[in-house]
Design an enzyme around this catalytic site. Structure first.
Site, mmCIF file in Angstrom:
data_model
loop_
_atom_site.group_PDB
_atom_site.id
_atom_site.type_symbol
_atom_site.label_atom_id
_atom_site.label_comp_id
_atom_site.label_asym_id
_atom_site.label_seq_id
_atom_site.Cartn_x
_atom_site.Cartn_y
_atom_site.Cartn_z
ATOM 1 N N HIS A 91 3.665 6.777 -7.079
ATOM 2 C CA HIS A 91 2.356 7.591 -6.832
ATOM 3 C C HIS A 91 3.696 9.170 -7.527
ATOM 4 O O HIS A 91 3.673 9.618 -8.333
ATOM 5 C CB HIS A 91 1.214 8.146 -6.433
ATOM 6 N N HIS A 131 0.943 -1.379 0.078
ATOM 7 C CA HIS A 131 -0.181 -0.237 0.348
ATOM 8 C C HIS A 131 0.871 1.251 -0.232
ATOM 9 O O HIS A 131 0.536 1.858 -0.671
ATOM 10 C CB HIS A 131 -1.052 -0.166 0.908
ATOM 11 N N GLU A 132 1.854 1.508 0.931
ATOM 12 C CA GLU A 132 2.628 2.397 0.961
ATOM 13 C C GLU A 132 3.674 2.578 -0.108
ATOM 14 O O GLU A 132 3.739 3.682 -0.470
ATOM 15 C CB GLU A 132 3.794 2.592 2.638
ATOM 16 N N HIS A 182 1.465 4.506 -3.093
ATOM 17 C CA HIS A 182 1.907 6.112 -2.649
ATOM 18 C C HIS A 182 3.203 6.515 -2.990
ATOM 19 O O HIS A 182 3.201 7.515 -3.805
ATOM 20 C CB HIS A 182 1.551 6.380 -1.934
#
Length: 648
Positions: A446, A439-440, A443
C-alpha cells in the site's frame, strides 16, 4: 534515489536533529515570506522538509524497536521533546494555516493535501488562545514521553521473565522445533527455558501439558509491567484534557475527526452488531472446549486452557494441527513464495539487493516495473530479545515529486517475530505466521505502490486510520488459498508439495473458533473506544473492562488479568479510540477479496485494485476510491460471509 540505511551517531543524535529542525524552521520562514505563494513554490517545499526529517529520524526509531539498547533508548528519549515542540509549533502556526487556506489547486491530490492540512491545523489548536496553545504543547510532549515509557516498560518486563522447566514430562507433546529453541543447560543438565516472547510463550500455551505451568506463564504474561497502570491514568487524563481544549466532549470524538466512521454511535453500533451476530456461534464453540477440558478432569475451562484445548479440538474436528504445517513453511521459501505471488498478482518483480542493514538476518529487495526499480523493502523476520514483540510495517521513504519535478522512490520495513533459525534448525513457520507475513506485506505494498506525487497523501500518509488495515487484511485472505500455498508450501526435507488434503484443512481452519476470535477483538475494540468516551481513572479502567467481559468473554479471565498494562496498540501506538479500525477496515477487505477472488483470481479486478486503491494512496478519501473501483460502497455482509456467521 534510495537512501542507504545507516546506524545513527547515538551520542550526537540530538544535536544533529536540532540542526535539521532549525534548518527546517528557517526554510518555513522563507516560504512564509513569499508574496505569491503557489502549491508548487510553497506546499511542495514544505512537504519536502518533513521527508528530510523522517529520513533522518526513522532509522533511530526503527532501531529502538528492532535492536533496542541503552544507546537507542537514550537517543530516542532525548529526541522526543525536540520533535514534540517542533511539530506542535508548526501545527499551531497561524501564518502557515492562513497560507494553506489561501492556496487552491485543480489537481485532486493537491486539493486533498490542502483539505487535510487545514483540518489538521484546526485539530492541533491553531485557533486557540496562546495560553491554551502552550498547554497543548505541554500535553503533546508529555504524551509522547508516556507512550515511549509504556512501550519500554513492556519490553523490559517481557525480557525479564523466564520459566525454567526441568521435568521432561512437562514438555511432552511440544513440537521438536519449539523444544530445540527452548533447550538449554543448567548445572550440567538439559532444561527448557520459556519466555514471554510470543513464539516461546505461544508454544507452551498451545502444547504445554502441565496446566499449572501454563497458568504460571499466562499469569506472568497478563500481569507484565504493573507500573504501566500509572502511565495509563496519566495518558487518559491528558487525552481527555486535549480533547476538551480542542472543543470536543471527549477523546473519541477527536479521534473520529480524521477517520471514516462518522460518529461515536456508528462505531459502537457497528461493534455491537458484530458481537450480537457472533455470540450464538461463540457459545457453541466454548461448549466444545469445555467438554474436552472436562474429559481431562478440569472442573472449568480457564483462559490459560483456551489455546491448549483449541489445538486439541482442531485435531479432533479437522484432523488438523497447525504444527504439522511447519515443515512445509520454511521462512526463506515462504518469503520467496510471497514475493512471487505479489509479482504475479500485480505485474511487478522483486530483485534482492546487497545494501547496508542493521542485522545480518535482514533481507532487502527492490521492486521493479518494466525493468526499473520504483521502491525498496526490508524484511526483518526473526525474533530476538532486543526486538519488541509483534509484527508491523514501518514506512521510511515516501514516493513523491519535489518542487523541481524530481521523483523520489518509496521504501519500507516489514518486521515480524518468527522462530529464529539456528545452526542446526531452520526457521519453520506455523500457518498463522504465514498469515502475519501476508498481512504486513499488504501494508507495505500500500505504501510502496503509490504513484501519488504529493508526499502528504502518498502511500499510507493521510489514509484514514479506519481504512489503513484494508490492504493488509485483503492480502492476508489469500494465505488460506491452495492456489497461493502451492507456490511455496514444500517439505523442508523432501521438497514435496504440501498434500491437497492439508491445504483443504488450512482453508477450513480459517473459521475454526472464528466467533470466539471475533468476540475477543470486539472486546478490545469496545474497551478502547468506550475508555475514551469519558475519563476513566484507576479502578474504573478495570471495572469498564470487567463489564465488557461479563457480556463478551464467555470464558471469564482470572481476576488478576491486567490486559490493559500490555495494550500497546492504544497506549504506545496510534490506535487510541481507533482499535475498532481492524473490523471497520475488514468490511472493505472482505468485500474486495470476494470481488477479486472466489475460486480463482480475477486479474481484471486485481489490476483495478492496484490502480484505484494501492497506487492512489490518500489522494482522495477511501470511500471515493472504493466507489471508483467497484462502482458501489462495500457490502457489510461480506464480513459475516468471510467468517461463516451467516446463519445460526
Amino acid at each position: 534515489m534510495f537512501v542507504p540505511f545507516k546506524t545513527p551517531d547515538f551520542e550526537n543524535f540530538s544535536k544533529e536533529l536540532n540542526t535539521i529542525l532549525e534548518k527546517n524552521e528557517k526554510l518555513i520562514e522563507e516560504l512564509l515570506s513569499k508574496e505569491d505563494k503557489t502549491y508548487n513554490n510553497f506546499v511542495r517545499p514544505y512537504m519536502e522538509s518533513f521527508e528530510k526529517l523522517d529520513l533522518f529520524f526513522t532509522p533511530l526509531s526503527h532501531l529502538n524497536s528492532v535492536e533496542n539498547s541503552k544507546d537507542t533508548q537514550t537517543a530516542y528519549e532525548n529526541s522526543l521533546p525536540l520533535l514534540s515542540r517542533y511539530h506542535t509549533k508548526l501545527s499551531q502556526n497561524r501564518e502557515l494555516y492562513e497560507a494553506f487556506s489561501k492556496i487552491d489547486s485543480n489537481d485532486l491530490a493537491q486539493k486533498e493535501v490542502i483539505r487535510q492540512e487545514i483540518r489538521d491545523f484546526k485539530l492541533s489548536g491553531v485557533d486557540l488562545p496562546e495560553n491554551e496553545k502552550k498547554r497543548l504543547e505541554e500535553i503533546n510532549l508529555r504524551l509522547s514521553e508516556l507512550n515511549n515509557r509504556f512501550s519500554q516498560n513492556l519490553l523490559d518486563a517481557t525480557n525479564a521473565y523466564e520459566l525454567i522447566i526441568e521435568d521432561p514430562k512437562d514438555v511432552e507433546g511440544l513440537p521438536e522445533s519449539d523444544l530445540e529453541l527452548a533447550k538449554t543447560e543448567k548445572d550440567g543438565k538439559t532444561v527448557w527455558r520459556f519466555t514471554l516472547q510470543i513464539p516461546s510463550y505461544m508454544a507452551y500455551m498451545t502444547y504445554g501439558p502441565n496446566r499449572k505451568l501454563r497458568e504460571e506463564l499466562y499469569k506472568a504474561y497478563v500481569t507484565r509491567a504493573p507500573e504501566n497502570q500509572e502511565v495509563i491514568d496519566e495518558i487518559l487524563r491528558l487525552r481527555d484534557e486535549k480533547a476538551k481544549l480542542l472543543g470536543f466532549d471527549h477523546f473519541s470524538e477527536l479521534s473520529l475527526a480524521s477517520k471514516m466512521a462518522p460518529n461515536d454511535d456508528a462505531v459502537v453500533g457497528f461493534l455491537n452488531e458484530l458481537a450480537d451476530a457472533s455470540l450464538p456461534f461463540a457459545k457453541k464453540e466454548v461448549e466444545k472446549l469445555e467438554a474436552l477440558a472436562k474429559e481431562d478432569g478440569c472442573e472449568s475451562l480457564e483462559s490459560y486452557d483456551v489455546a491448549y484445548y483449541s489445538e486439541k479440538l482442531k485435531k479432533l474436528e479437522l484432523d488438523f494441527d497447525d504444527e504439522i504445517t511447519r515443515p512445509y513453511f520454511e521462512q526463506g521459501r515462504v518469503l520467496q513464495g510471497l514475493l512471487d505471488f505479489v509479482s504475479e498478482l500485480f505485474s511487478i518483480t522483486f530483485e534482492q539487493v546487497d545494501v547496508p542493514v542493521w542485522n545480518e538476518k535482514v533481507k532487502v529487495y527492490d521492486l521493479k516495473e518494466a525493468g526499473s526499480a520504483f521502491a525498496r523493502i526490508y524484511f526483518d523476520l526473526d525474533a530476538r530479545e532486543s526486538k519488541r514483540g509483534g509484527a508491523w510495517m514501518n514506512d521510511w521513504q515516501t514516493h513523491h515529486e519535489d518542487a523541481d519535478g524530481k521523483e523520489y522512490p518509496a521504501s519500507a520495513f516489514v518486521v515480524c517475530n518468527f522462530p529464529p533459525s539456528t545452526k542446526d534448525t531452520p526457521s519453520l513457520l506455523r500457518h498463522d505466521d504465514v498469515v502475519t507475513l501476508f498481512h504486513e506485506m499488504g501494508h507495505a505494498i500500500h505504501h510502496l505502490f503509490s504513484q501519488v506525487k504529493e508526499r502528504f497523501v502518498s502511500g499510507i500518509h493521510g489514509v484514514e486510520w479506519d481504512a489503513v488495515e484494508f490492504p493488509s487484511q485483503f492480502l492476508e485472505n489469500f494465505a488460506y488459498e491452495s492456489e497461493v500455498l502451492k507456490r511455496f508450501a514444500r517439505h523442508i526435507e523432501t521438497g514435496e508439495l504440501m498434500p491437497d488434503d492439508l491445504m483443504t484443512k488450512i482453508k477450513k481452519s480459517k473459521n475454526f473458533l472464528a466467533a470466539m476470535g471475533m468476540l475477543r477483538q470486539l472486546e478490545f475494540a469496545l474497551f478502547d473506544f468506550m475508555l475514551h468516551q469519558k475519563l476513566y481513572q484507576g479502578d474504573e479502567v478495570q471495572k469498564l473492562l470487567d463489564s465488557l467481559r461479563d457480556r463478551l468473554s464467555l470464558i471469564k479471565p482470572p481476576s488478576y488479568n491486567r490486559f490493559q498494562w500490555g495494550f500497546a496498540h492504544i497506549f504506545a501506538g496510534g490506535y487510541a479510540a481507533g482499535y475498532y479500525s481492524y473490523k471497520w477496515a475488514e468490511v472493505l477487505s472482505a468485500d474486495a477479496f470476494f470481488a477479486c477472488f472466489e475460486s480463482k483470481i480475477k486479474k481484471d479486478m486485481t489490476d483495478g485494485y492496484k490502480h484505484h486503491i494501492l497506487q492512489k494512496g490518500a489522494s482522495r478519501p477511501m470511500s471515493e476510491l472504493y466507489r471508483e473501483w467497484l462502482g458501489r460502497d462495500p457490502d457489510p455482509k461480506a464480513l459475516i460471509k468471510l467468517y461463516g456467521l451467516e446463519n445460526e
